[in-house]
Design a protein around this motif. Structure first.
Motif, mmCIF file in Angstrom:
data_model
loop_
_atom_site.group_PDB
_atom_site.id
_atom_site.type_symbol
_atom_site.label_atom_id
_atom_site.label_comp_id
_atom_site.label_asym_id
_atom_site.label_seq_id
_atom_site.Cartn_x
_atom_site.Cartn_y
_atom_site.Cartn_z
ATOM 1 N N LEU A 63 0.862 -1.184 0.000
ATOM 2 C CA LEU A 63 0.000 0.000 0.000
ATOM 3 C C LEU A 63 0.894 1.228 0.000
ATOM 4 O O LEU A 63 1.849 1.304 0.777
ATOM 5 N N ARG A 70 -3.978 7.868 3.744
ATOM 6 C CA ARG A 70 -5.008 7.469 2.789
ATOM 7 C C ARG A 70 -4.322 6.698 1.656
ATOM 8 O O ARG A 70 -3.255 7.080 1.200
ATOM 9 N N ILE A 71 -4.935 5.599 1.213
ATOM 10 C CA ILE A 71 -4.334 4.735 0.192
ATOM 11 C C ILE A 71 -4.351 5.428 -1.169
ATOM 12 O O ILE A 71 -5.401 5.825 -1.665
ATOM 13 N N LEU A 72 -3.150 5.557 -1.759
ATOM 14 C CA LEU A 72 -2.989 6.141 -3.096
ATOM 15 C C LEU A 72 -2.868 5.059 -4.168
ATOM 16 O O LEU A 72 -3.351 5.236 -5.285
ATOM 17 N N GLU A 73 -2.182 3.965 -3.843
ATOM 18 C CA GLU A 73 -1.963 2.852 -4.776
ATOM 19 C C GLU A 73 -1.937 1.554 -3.995
ATOM 20 O O GLU A 73 -1.512 1.529 -2.836
ATOM 21 N N THR A 74 -2.373 0.476 -4.643
ATOM 22 C CA THR A 74 -2.223 -0.871 -4.095
ATOM 23 C C THR A 74 -1.492 -1.704 -5.133
ATOM 24 O O THR A 74 -1.737 -1.540 -6.328
ATOM 25 N N SER A 86 6.645 4.181 -7.576
ATOM 26 C CA SER A 86 5.397 4.895 -7.302
ATOM 27 C C SER A 86 5.122 5.940 -8.378
ATOM 28 O O SER A 86 6.034 6.559 -8.913
ATOM 29 N N LYS A 107 -8.977 -0.470 -0.484
ATOM 30 C CA LYS A 107 -9.178 0.201 -1.771
ATOM 31 C C LYS A 107 -8.538 1.585 -1.766
ATOM 32 O O LYS A 107 -8.363 2.200 -0.713
ATOM 33 N N ILE A 108 -8.231 2.074 -2.955
ATOM 34 C CA ILE A 108 -7.690 3.420 -3.116
ATOM 35 C C ILE A 108 -8.677 4.415 -2.510
ATOM 36 O O ILE A 108 -9.892 4.299 -2.690
#
Length: 116
Positions: A63, A70-74, A86, A107-108
């Motif tokens: 993550l 806060r999730i930007l990419e998985t 990234s 999730k993003i």
């Protein structure tokens, strides 16, 4: 330390990698990690990151998080050969056992938090 998403525990064993050496070593040379484990990489200021899986003999989920966690990419990285660069600058990286993203429905845009 506990990593939480939407009030649910994502990892109950969180190892923080904040030093240059800890971030450089990451999960290299380990045989495995527990299902409830996460390695949290912290950065003093947001930056683009590159990860590799050289000397990591098991796949992982990753993550990439902003300053507010806060999730930007998985991403899923394969053992030994996985690479990640990234797309944006990040403040945190979380490495977890493969399948963690699906198991916890991450999730993003979702926000994570740390609890001592």
């Amino acid at each position: 330390m506990l990593l939480i998403s939407n009030g649910n525990a994502v990892a109950s064993k969180v190892e923080v990698a904040s030093s240059f050496l800890a971030k450089s070593r990451g999960l290299m040379f380990r045989r495995s990690i527990p299902e409830d484990y996460a390695m949290l990489f912290t950065f003093k200021k947001p930056e683009k990151v590159s990860l590799h899986m050289v000397f990591v003999p098991f796949p992982i989920d990753v993550l990439l998080l902003d300053t507010g966690m806060r999730i930007l990419e998985t991403r899923y990285l394969k053992a030994w050969i996985g690479l990640l660069n990234s797309k944006t600058k990040v403040s945190y990286v979380v490495e977890m056992p493969a399948g963690s993203i699906a198991r916890h429905k991450l999730k993003i845009g979702q926000q994570l938090s740390l609890v001592d």
